[in-house]
Design a protein around this motif. Structure first.
Motif, mmCIF file in Angstrom:
data_model
loop_
_atom_site.group_PDB
_atom_site.id
_atom_site.type_symbol
_atom_site.label_atom_id
_atom_site.label_comp_id
_atom_site.label_asym_id
_atom_site.label_seq_id
_atom_site.Cartn_x
_atom_site.Cartn_y
_atom_site.Cartn_z
ATOM 1 N N ILE B 452 0.848 -1.193 0.000
ATOM 2 C CA ILE B 452 0.000 0.000 0.000
ATOM 3 C C ILE B 452 0.885 1.246 0.000
ATOM 4 O O ILE B 452 1.784 1.381 0.836
ATOM 5 C CB ILE B 452 -0.932 0.009 1.235
ATOM 6 N N VAL B 453 0.675 2.100 -0.966
ATOM 7 C CA VAL B 453 1.374 3.389 -1.039
ATOM 8 C C VAL B 453 0.314 4.418 -1.388
ATOM 9 O O VAL B 453 -0.299 4.332 -2.454
ATOM 10 C CB VAL B 453 2.463 3.374 -2.145
ATOM 11 N N SER B 454 0.067 5.342 -0.488
ATOM 12 C CA SER B 454 -0.989 6.315 -0.753
ATOM 13 C C SER B 454 -0.384 7.682 -1.041
ATOM 14 O O SER B 454 0.429 8.197 -0.264
ATOM 15 C CB SER B 454 -1.932 6.407 0.451
ATOM 16 N N ALA B 455 -0.808 8.278 -2.176
ATOM 17 C CA ALA B 455 -0.296 9.611 -2.529
ATOM 18 C C ALA B 455 -0.703 10.631 -1.480
ATOM 19 O O ALA B 455 0.068 11.527 -1.130
ATOM 20 C CB ALA B 455 -0.814 10.023 -3.907
ATOM 21 N N HIS B 456 -1.902 10.493 -0.952
ATOM 22 C CA HIS B 456 -2.437 11.542 -0.069
ATOM 23 C C HIS B 456 -2.178 11.269 1.403
ATOM 24 O O HIS B 456 -1.984 12.191 2.177
ATOM 25 C CB HIS B 456 -3.934 11.706 -0.331
ATOM 26 N N ARG B 457 -2.144 9.989 1.790
ATOM 27 C CA ARG B 457 -1.976 9.677 3.208
ATOM 28 C C ARG B 457 -0.524 9.352 3.569
ATOM 29 O O ARG B 457 -0.127 9.494 4.721
ATOM 30 C CB ARG B 457 -2.911 8.514 3.601
ATOM 31 N N THR B 458 0.251 8.877 2.585
ATOM 32 C CA THR B 458 1.674 8.583 2.856
ATOM 33 C C THR B 458 2.550 9.185 1.751
ATOM 34 O O THR B 458 3.269 8.459 1.053
ATOM 35 C CB THR B 458 1.929 7.060 2.922
ATOM 36 N N PRO B 459 2.486 10.515 1.611
ATOM 37 C CA PRO B 459 3.263 11.115 0.503
ATOM 38 C C PRO B 459 4.765 10.855 0.601
ATOM 39 O O PRO B 459 5.429 10.639 -0.427
ATOM 40 C CB PRO B 459 2.935 12.606 0.606
ATOM 41 N N ASP B 460 5.324 10.839 1.809
ATOM 42 C CA ASP B 460 6.762 10.575 1.940
ATOM 43 C C ASP B 460 7.109 9.178 1.449
ATOM 44 O O ASP B 460 8.089 8.960 0.732
ATOM 45 C CB ASP B 460 7.205 10.707 3.404
ATOM 46 N N ARG B 461 6.268 8.238 1.868
ATOM 47 C CA ARG B 461 6.485 6.849 1.441
ATOM 48 C C ARG B 461 6.395 6.742 -0.075
ATOM 49 O O ARG B 461 7.161 6.001 -0.695
ATOM 50 C CB ARG B 461 5.434 5.961 2.124
ATOM 51 N N MET B 462 5.454 7.460 -0.672
ATOM 52 C CA MET B 462 5.317 7.419 -2.125
ATOM 53 C C MET B 462 6.597 7.915 -2.806
ATOM 54 O O MET B 462 7.085 7.292 -3.758
ATOM 55 C CB MET B 462 4.135 8.265 -2.582
ATOM 56 N N PHE B 463 7.132 9.046 -2.309
ATOM 57 C CA PHE B 463 8.379 9.577 -2.868
ATOM 58 C C PHE B 463 9.496 8.547 -2.763
ATOM 59 O O PHE B 463 10.192 8.262 -3.742
ATOM 60 C CB PHE B 463 8.792 10.857 -2.122
#
Lengths: 583, 583
Positions: B452-463
């Motif tokens: 799970i990678v969320s643009a809105h809830r985990t933006p750092d993780r997405m980057f």
């Protein structure tokens, strides 16, 4: 690996690389060569080598005594003695003496191949000046007069330019054992290695392109940068050529061919019954080298895979030059700094001009990268052309400044490489929309083709195009379509390759019709759909797909993304300076 | 290539492969080894080799006389004599005598590396039984007692299981020059070759995984099938290890490491100051082999590229067995029928059990293909396990029946391979929609990860995820998102890889909202969009993208398409028989 002992007639570089392969498999090889520490003998610590001519009956008999199999690294050997050994059952001779004899005499070779219905340049035997003149009348001028025996690297050939030139050619080539050949207007010289077991089973290597300078091979590119269809034709011609040789023709064979300027016809030039210069690239670039496969064939072991294990490879011959050994060392030392380059030096002492002293193999992940790498070496050859030296200087300057982008010189090179991406559209009216995809591919140095394929107006052509795309060497297809927009999905149903669909905006519905037609594919057949009329993104997606396996294009994409960031940063700075009112 | 003459101490298989590399570059090598026709001497036709022990001062002095550079293929040499040669300036010694001496004594080696702040298993010197017992109290049981000198392939090691076992271990290992090491709970053994020039410049090969049987390396997989992040950590550890060696440490070094069961910690086990068994795969799989790079390093020539030129490779050691030479030949003969396999036999006469007689390298376009190929050879090893023999039998049966599909056994294997595709989604609520993509990848044998990678809830993780995806080894990313659906486009803006977007249908707008959000990307950043909720097609598109460069997956896609056709043909037949009313 095998208890059979092999005797080889000839101990030059071909024998040396053959012994290297045999050493890896721990197979004993004995060399017959007049030179004591000839290239092949240097890397085989044995007191069983024979320092005598490979034309001597006595020496060949001595070699056969104690060997199970005899083979050759040169075709100019004593076939009578080999035939005797065969008939007495002293050793297996592979390839057989009759095959070597057939190939030794290029005229007999051609007569045989013509009888087997292979396509050859027209030829005729010439035993008198009258016959030479008659050949000129038949073939027109210029035509090529050739020696039947002993010719190599352009020696023994004479281009007869006119009727008046005939006598001079006849005399130059020794006035006997000649034949004339009609001049073939060819665009490329191709070559294919084919290996054959005693049973007749064959395996065929990829098609390569050979580039000659002063009649000596300078460069080999693998695979040849020609259309995939022609590659298949050339591989079939080579396979047929070696398959039709007399039974007992075991070993590796090099088949040289011409690609006629009609772009479709492949003609056999000649065969070599041994490892061949055009197959040296296989050591680094193929699963099994030509030398190991020759070894397997003459020992009657299973043949190894002839497939390329890298996307692209080149071989550069290193010849002796005016500066003796320094002429040899210059390109070799340059190679040490080129990733993917491997130097082979043959251990020859005298670096006489035009003598083959070694070669360099270069492997790369793309034809573009290969060109970048080979330019750094070819420009260091002692007989490099002005253009090659300029290319080297240019590459050297690029190394300091490169940002991974492709400049105009490279764009020209890329046009001559086999396409990796096909851009197709249903109509020329889609071209303005699709042109940006082509610009992107050109900018990234991706070889591509662009054509019209209509699902509705040329359905047969669409089937043919899509079905053959992957065997022709394409890695992705970009298809643009408007309205009902069937092309991308239908192509995707016919090819296992990734298909990128560009919805083209029509006069009504704002392109939503084509978007939905392209993107809403049923389960089982995907189309990678990009935004309406956004063929730039289709081009960029194709680059990303290639980049997934090819660092050249992955790095270029990373640079492109950095450039986009820099472009916006400049605008930010300008906006800061100018202010929002006056921007 | 170079006028310098090299003398090598030791003439076994490492020397043999070193001489093969030197022969290609026409560099003279003289071998010091007590055996007359030792493996290395067999492939070098010279009367300058010396048939004496490489521990003899006299012999080393004789070798140095006439050589410019001395090197080693074994670390158990006479370092005092090498030091004398260095101090008298008789020849360059590479690696230097002090480096060899340091590495010879594994305890000193560890003290040195610990001083350089490298992470090692805890250790302590043991010169008495009391110290062994104290080590047990400190480290707990079991711990490993080791000889400081002369240990290899598990010889000179003793696992102390309890306090009562300490005396036995102390006695077994000779009661002196010992050290104790805390047991490391590791999941994998890793190794990296690092080559170093006299200037200190280094080049690092990929991380491999070594698999031992009975303390001898049986198999090497390159690259190691671990997360790309760990690969980078291990390469850095190896680079740091070799970089911190004393100045003058030129040549190739093998660094063995443990991957701790925490999955993140990489600990140095030991160093070899020479070509290493775990680096044999480089001959066929890398741009420059470990042997050629060792040659370049000791001659102080530019280092060659250490990159893999094929996606995957393996090395299988071939040992002597109960059936003597037949134990060696069985796996080698099997290799002849495996595409991408190359046999190396070392020319040793006595095939004693556990003696290294040769090895086989296998290259492949994917980890899956590699496994299929190695199984055909490993099962033929004389000491193959029951499981390995079963795998061989299974592969043999597959060869008769295979349709390219991946069965349950293979699916298990694939789970342990480094992921090539990442499936991500913004929320676990998207999993039902995205699961079919995972099923497709599993079905095709594509190693993948799903998270799970969320643009809105985990933006750092997405980057973090998107930016590191390509260096971690991913080739494509599948991203599913609904509604505003920013994930695919944002990820595409951060990675140069192809990103496949799956529009997930929400409660309103029928998924058209997410479709438009995903497909209508601005110029510069493409997302390959598939149909709404159709993650099957996303999986299939990922397979096609891999297949563009990897025949394993291209062929599998072609089979899948054939199967679809056959599936419809069956329905056609059923419809014909049943009729449209009752169908």
């Amino acid at each position: 690996m095998d208890k059979q002992v092999i005797g080889i007639l000839g101990g030059g570089q071909l024998g040396r690389m053959f012994i290297e392969a045999a050493g890896r498999m721990n197979v004993e090889v004995r060399v017959l060569d007049p030179t004591a520490l000839s290239p092949a003998k240097q890397i085989s610590n044995s007191d069983k080598h024979i320092d005598e001519p490979f034309t001597s009956s006595e020496a060949i008999k001595k070699l056969a005594d104690g060997c199970d199999v005899l083979t050759v690294e040169i075709e100019h050997v004593n076939c009578d003695e080999l035939a005797k050994i065969e008939s007495l059952g002293l050793a297996q001779v592979r390839p057989s003496s009759s095959t070597v004899r057939l190939i030794q005499d290029k005229y007999l070779q051609k007569v045989y191949l013509a009888e087997q219905s292979l396509a050859l340049p027209e030829f005729v035997g010439c035993d008198s000046l009258d016959e030479v003149v008659a050949a000129g009348e038949k073939f027109g001028y210029p035509f090529v007069l050739k020696c039947r025996l002993g010719a190599y690297d352009g020696r023994g050939n004479y281009v007869v330019k006119s009727k008046d030139d005939a006598a001079s050619g006849f005399k130059t080539l020794g006035e006997k054992m000649l034949y004339a050949e009609k001049f073939v207007p060819f665009t490329k010289e191709l070559a294919v290695m084919v290996v054959r077991r005693p049973s007749g089973q064959v395996a065929t290597y990829p098609v390569v392109e050979t580039i000659q300078r002063d009649n000596i091979c300078e460069l080999v590119y693998a695979p040849a940068q020609i259309d995939g269809d022609i590659r298949q034709i050339a591989m079939k011609v080579a396979t047929d050529t070696v398959s039709c040789l007399p039974s007992g023709s075991a070993g590796i064979f090099g088949v040289e061919m011409f690609l006629h300027e009609d772009g479709r016809t492949v003609l056999v030039n000649e065969i070599a019954p041994r490892p061949h210069n055009s197959g040296h690239y296989t050591i680094e670039a193929c699963h099994t080298s030509q030398f190991e496969n020759h070894l397997r064939a003459v020992l009657d072991l299973p043949l190894g895979s002839t497939e390329l294990k890298v996307p692209n490879a080149a071989m550069i011959n290193v010849l002796g030059g005016q500066n003796g050994m320094q002429s040899v060392l210059d390109p070799c030392l340059a190679s040490l700094e080129v990733p993917g380059a491997t130097v082979h030096l043959y251990g020859k002492a005298g670096a006489k001009p035009a003598r083959k002293m070694g070669h360099v193999t270069v492997v790369a992940d793309s034809a573009l990268q290969l060109r970048r790498r080979t330019d750094l070496i070819v420009g260091k050859l002692s007989n490099a052309s002005d253009e090659e030296r300029e290319r080297l200087a240019y590459r050297k300057s690029q190394e300091q400044t490169t940002d991974g982008s492709v400049n105009d010189e490279e764009k020209k090179d890329v046009k001559h490489m086999s396409p990796l991406v096909g851009i197709i559209m249903g109509s020329d009216s889609d071209l303005p929309t699709m042109r940006p995809a082509a610009h992107i591919l050109e900018q990234f140095g991706v070889p591509f083709e662009l054509t019209i394929v209509s699902a509705h107006r040329t359905p047969d052509r669409m089937f043919e195009y899509a079905r053959s795309a992957h065997t022709r060497g394409l890695k992705a297809i970009i298809a643009g379509a408007g309205g009902a927009a069937h092309l991308p999905g239908m192509v995707a149903a016919l090819t296992p390759l990734p298909v990128i669909g560009v919805p083209v905006k029509g006069r009504c519905l704002d392109g939503v019709d084509s978007l939905h037609s392209i993107v809403q594919m049923p389960r089982g057949v995907p189309v990678a759909t990009v935004a309406i009329n956004n063929s730039d993104n289709a081009g960029l997606l194709a680059v990303r797909i290639l980049g997934a396996s090819c660092p050249t294009y992955l790095d270029a994409m990373q640079n492109y993304m950095d450039d986009m960031r820099v472009g916006v940063e400049k605008k930010i700075a300008r906006l800061d300076v100018t202010g929002w009112k006056d921007y």
